[in-house]
Design a protein around this motif. Structure first.
Motif, PDB file in Angstrom:
ATOM      1  N   SER A  34      46.904  32.673  33.789  1.00 29.81           N
ATOM      2  CA  SER A  34      46.837  34.435  34.025  1.00 29.81           C
ATOM      3  C   SER A  34      48.177  34.769  34.140  1.00 29.81           C
ATOM      4  O   SER A  34      49.099  33.873  34.468  1.00 29.81           O
ATOM      5  N   LYS A  39      46.209  39.389  32.304  1.00 29.15           N
ATOM      6  CA  LYS A  39      45.247  38.662  31.134  1.00 29.15           C
ATOM      7  C   LYS A  39      45.063  37.288  31.669  1.00 29.15           C
ATOM      8  O   LYS A  39      45.814  36.511  32.163  1.00 29.15           O
ATOM      9  N   TYR A  40      44.047  36.743  31.150  1.00 28.42           N
ATOM     10  CA  TYR A  40      43.797  35.245  31.056  1.00 28.42           C
ATOM     11  C   TYR A  40      44.105  34.890  29.592  1.00 28.42           C
ATOM     12  O   TYR A  40      44.304  35.761  28.751  1.00 28.42           O
ATOM     13  N   LYS A  42      42.266  32.721  27.804  1.00 27.13           N
ATOM     14  CA  LYS A  42      41.394  32.298  27.285  1.00 27.13           C
ATOM     15  C   LYS A  42      40.176  33.286  27.324  1.00 27.13           C
ATOM     16  O   LYS A  42      40.332  34.096  28.429  1.00 27.13           O
ATOM     17  N   SER A  43      39.384  33.669  26.517  1.00 26.99           N
ATOM     18  CA  SER A  43      38.413  34.498  26.631  1.00 26.99           C
ATOM     19  C   SER A  43      36.929  33.779  26.423  1.00 26.99           C
ATOM     20  O   SER A  43      35.698  34.443  26.522  1.00 26.99           O
ATOM     21  N   THR A 134      29.347  35.091  32.366  1.00 26.50           N
ATOM     22  CA  THR A 134      30.564  35.857  32.088  1.00 26.50           C
ATOM     23  C   THR A 134      31.733  35.336  33.369  1.00 26.50           C
ATOM     24  O   THR A 134      31.152  35.302  34.338  1.00 26.50           O
ATOM     25  N   ARG A 147      38.054  39.137  31.698  1.00 26.00           N
ATOM     26  CA  ARG A 147      36.756  38.640  31.703  1.00 26.00           C
ATOM     27  C   ARG A 147      36.619  37.732  30.326  1.00 26.00           C
ATOM     28  O   ARG A 147      37.227  38.034  29.356  1.00 26.00           O
ATOM     29  N   GLY A 148      35.596  36.872  30.419  1.00 27.25           N
ATOM     30  CA  GLY A 148      35.488  36.098  29.093  1.00 27.25           C
ATOM     31  C   GLY A 148      34.066  35.459  29.100  1.00 27.25           C
ATOM     32  O   GLY A 148      33.211  35.546  30.137  1.00 27.25           O
ATOM     33  N   THR A 149      33.618  34.501  28.206  1.00 26.58           N
ATOM     34  CA  THR A 149      32.209  34.157  28.157  1.00 26.58           C
ATOM     35  C   THR A 149      32.228  32.709  28.598  1.00 26.58           C
ATOM     36  O   THR A 149      33.058  31.911  28.344  1.00 26.58           O
TER      37      THR A 149
END
Ligand code: CO
Length: 153
Positions: A34, A39-40, A42-43, A134, A147-149
């Motif tokens: 991060s 932002k991360y 990876k999503s 999530t 956020r991501g999956t």
């Protein structure tokens, strides 16, 4: 049907080879970074469902402190994200912006700031392979973009 000794030992050798091959190929952890831009890196995180446990290693490559640009990694069902984040905002930084004991939270790390790292290891047996979960940051205002999956395959 009776297996003769040769067939039985061949089957055993085959199953051992498969087992060790699977174990060697299995990756039961993910590194996610991060930054100061909220932002991360990876999503999407897809986990081998054969893993019993999974480890997430979170790092923060920025310079800002955790009270200004703090990040954590929280896993929940998609429909629970907003509620977890809203209750977490009330809970404050000392509680990693999560309501203590929140049953909607499947796994989480503490909040970190620039230059810090943290990790969490959790069991996968309660997760449904048919559900796309999530992951998100519960720092106030971050959950809508950070956020991501997370899913099993
Ligand atoms: Co954040």
């Amino acid at each position: 049907m009776k297996l003769n000794a040769y067939t039985a030992s061949a089957l055993l050798a085959l199953s051992l080879a498969c087992f060790s091959g699977t174990a060697a190929a299995r990756n039961c952890s993910a590194d996610i970074s991060s930054d100061d831009a909220m932002k991360y890196d990876k999503s999407v995180i897809v986990v081998d469902r054969a893993c019993k446990e999974f480890t997430v290693n979170l790092s923060h490559s920025g310079k800002l402190s955790r009270d200004v640009m703090g990040h954590n990694w929280v896993l929940s069902k998609a429909e629970d994200v907003q509620g977890v984040a809203m209750d977490g905002m009330q809970a404050g930084l000392a509680s990693s912006y999560l309501k203590p004991g929140d049953a909607r939270v499947i796994a989480f790390t503490r909040i970190i700031g620039g230059g810090e790292k943290t990790s969490v290891t959790f069991a996968l047996d309660k997760l449904d392979p048919a559900t796309v979960y999530t992951f998100f940051c519960s720092f106030p205002g971050h959950w809508s973009v950070m956020r991501g999956t997370f899913s099993l395959k």
